[in-house]
Enzyme design. Structure first.
Site, PDB file in Angstrom:
ATOM      1  N   THR A   7     -21.548 -83.612 -31.980  1.00  0.00           N
ATOM      2  CA  THR A   7     -21.956 -84.775 -32.674  1.00  0.00           C
ATOM      3  C   THR A   7     -22.553 -85.698 -31.653  1.00  0.00           C
ATOM      4  OG1 THR A   7     -21.208 -86.409 -34.274  1.00  0.00           O
ATOM      5  CG2 THR A   7     -19.835 -86.106 -32.395  1.00  0.00           C
ATOM      6  N   LYS A  39     -16.983 -90.332 -37.883  1.00  0.00           N
ATOM      7  CA  LYS A  39     -16.367 -90.007 -36.600  1.00  0.00           C
ATOM      8  C   LYS A  39     -16.003 -91.254 -35.810  1.00  0.00           C
ATOM      9  CE  LYS A  39     -19.509 -86.171 -36.930  1.00  0.00           C
ATOM     10  NZ  LYS A  39     -20.802 -85.666 -36.499  1.00  0.00           N
ATOM     11  N   GLY A  51     -14.453 -93.527 -31.212  1.00  0.00           N
ATOM     12  CA  GLY A  51     -15.313 -92.477 -31.730  1.00  0.00           C
ATOM     13  C   GLY A  51     -14.961 -91.173 -31.053  1.00  0.00           C
ATOM     14  N   SER A 130     -22.913 -83.558 -28.374  1.00  0.00           N
ATOM     15  CA  SER A 130     -24.085 -82.725 -28.108  1.00  0.00           C
ATOM     16  C   SER A 130     -25.350 -83.544 -27.896  1.00  0.00           C
ATOM     17  CB  SER A 130     -24.287 -81.726 -29.243  1.00  0.00           C
ATOM     18  OG  SER A 130     -24.394 -82.403 -30.473  1.00  0.00           O
ATOM     19  N   GLY A 162     -31.170 -88.369 -32.554  1.00  0.00           N
ATOM     20  CA  GLY A 162     -31.288 -87.602 -33.789  1.00  0.00           C
ATOM     21  C   GLY A 162     -32.610 -86.860 -33.914  1.00  0.00           C
ATOM     22  N   CYS A 165     -31.838 -83.876 -30.754  1.00  0.00           N
ATOM     23  CA  CYS A 165     -30.685 -82.972 -30.819  1.00  0.00           C
ATOM     24  C   CYS A 165     -30.543 -82.381 -32.223  1.00  0.00           C
ATOM     25  CB  CYS A 165     -29.412 -83.727 -30.444  1.00  0.00           C
ATOM     26  SG  CYS A 165     -27.923 -82.716 -30.557  1.00  0.00           S
ATOM     27  N   THR A 168     -27.451 -83.521 -34.373  1.00  0.00           N
ATOM     28  CA  THR A 168     -27.322 -84.956 -34.636  1.00  0.00           C
ATOM     29  C   THR A 168     -28.278 -85.335 -35.756  1.00  0.00           C
ATOM     30  OG1 THR A 168     -26.801 -85.357 -32.307  1.00  0.00           O
ATOM     31  CG2 THR A 168     -27.508 -87.255 -33.593  1.00  0.00           C
TER      32      THR A 168
END
Length: 178
Positions: A7, A39, A51, A130, A162, A165, A168
């Site tokens: 994440t 999360k 988190g 990640s 985002g 990755c 994400t």
């Protein structure tokens, strides 16, 4: 069963405000199985944000342990984090938990891992997961070269992570404390 991958969690503090964001994607093998996972949690009556990246059950178990430590040590995040890291490293059950956490209050920002690490960053920008390296790089560039507030830095850096990755997404949960 294949390992769940995810994440991105990003924390930034600027001008007395601490902001932590997490994306909502959970990936199992080559498939996205959830888009809106949460999360990020607020603990200690709104004074601490946490988190996690890694196993959801493990992350939640560690958050509960941290909350117990915060209660025991009257909200002292650093002491609570160190005590949790000791337990995490030494306890046979906790040692098997697969998660990494960021915990922050208005003055401290810490990375906690199962290796017994409690790390405070040199600059008030910290990321895990990640997409953490992408988010941290973008956030550091914005932190050093703009006057954007903490929330805007987090929003923009998470968008960049985002875009890069594959683990994400753009469904962010954002919490902040002052």
């Amino acid at each position: 069963m294949e390992k769940i991958k995810s994440t991105t969690i990003l924390a930034v503090r600027r001008n007395g405000k601490t902001v932590i964001a997490g994306d909502g994607q959970v990936t199992l093998g080559s498939a996205v199985v959830k888009h809106t996972a949460k999360k990020i949690r607020v603990l200690n009556e709104g004074k601490v944000i946490v988190g996690f990246a890694g196993s959801a059950a493990d992350g939640l178990a560690l958050m509960e342990r941290l909350e117990e430590k915060l209660n025991k040590y009257k909200g002292n995040l650093v002491k609570s984090a160190v005590e949790l890291a000791k337990d995490w490293r030494l306890d046979k059950y906790l040692r098997r938990l697969e998660a990494v956490m960021i915990a922050a209050d208005k003055n401290n920002m810490l990375l906690l891992s199962g290796n017994g690490d409690v790390i405070e960053p040199d600059e008030p920008v910290l990321a895990i997961g990640s997409g953490g390296d992408y988010a941290r790089s973008a956030a550091l560039a914005l932190y050093r070269n703009t006057d954007l507030d903490a929330r805007k830095i987090v929003e923009e850096a998470m968008k960049i992570a985002g875009e890069i990755c594959i683990y994400t997404n753009q469904n962010f949960v954002i919490e902040e404390i002052e």
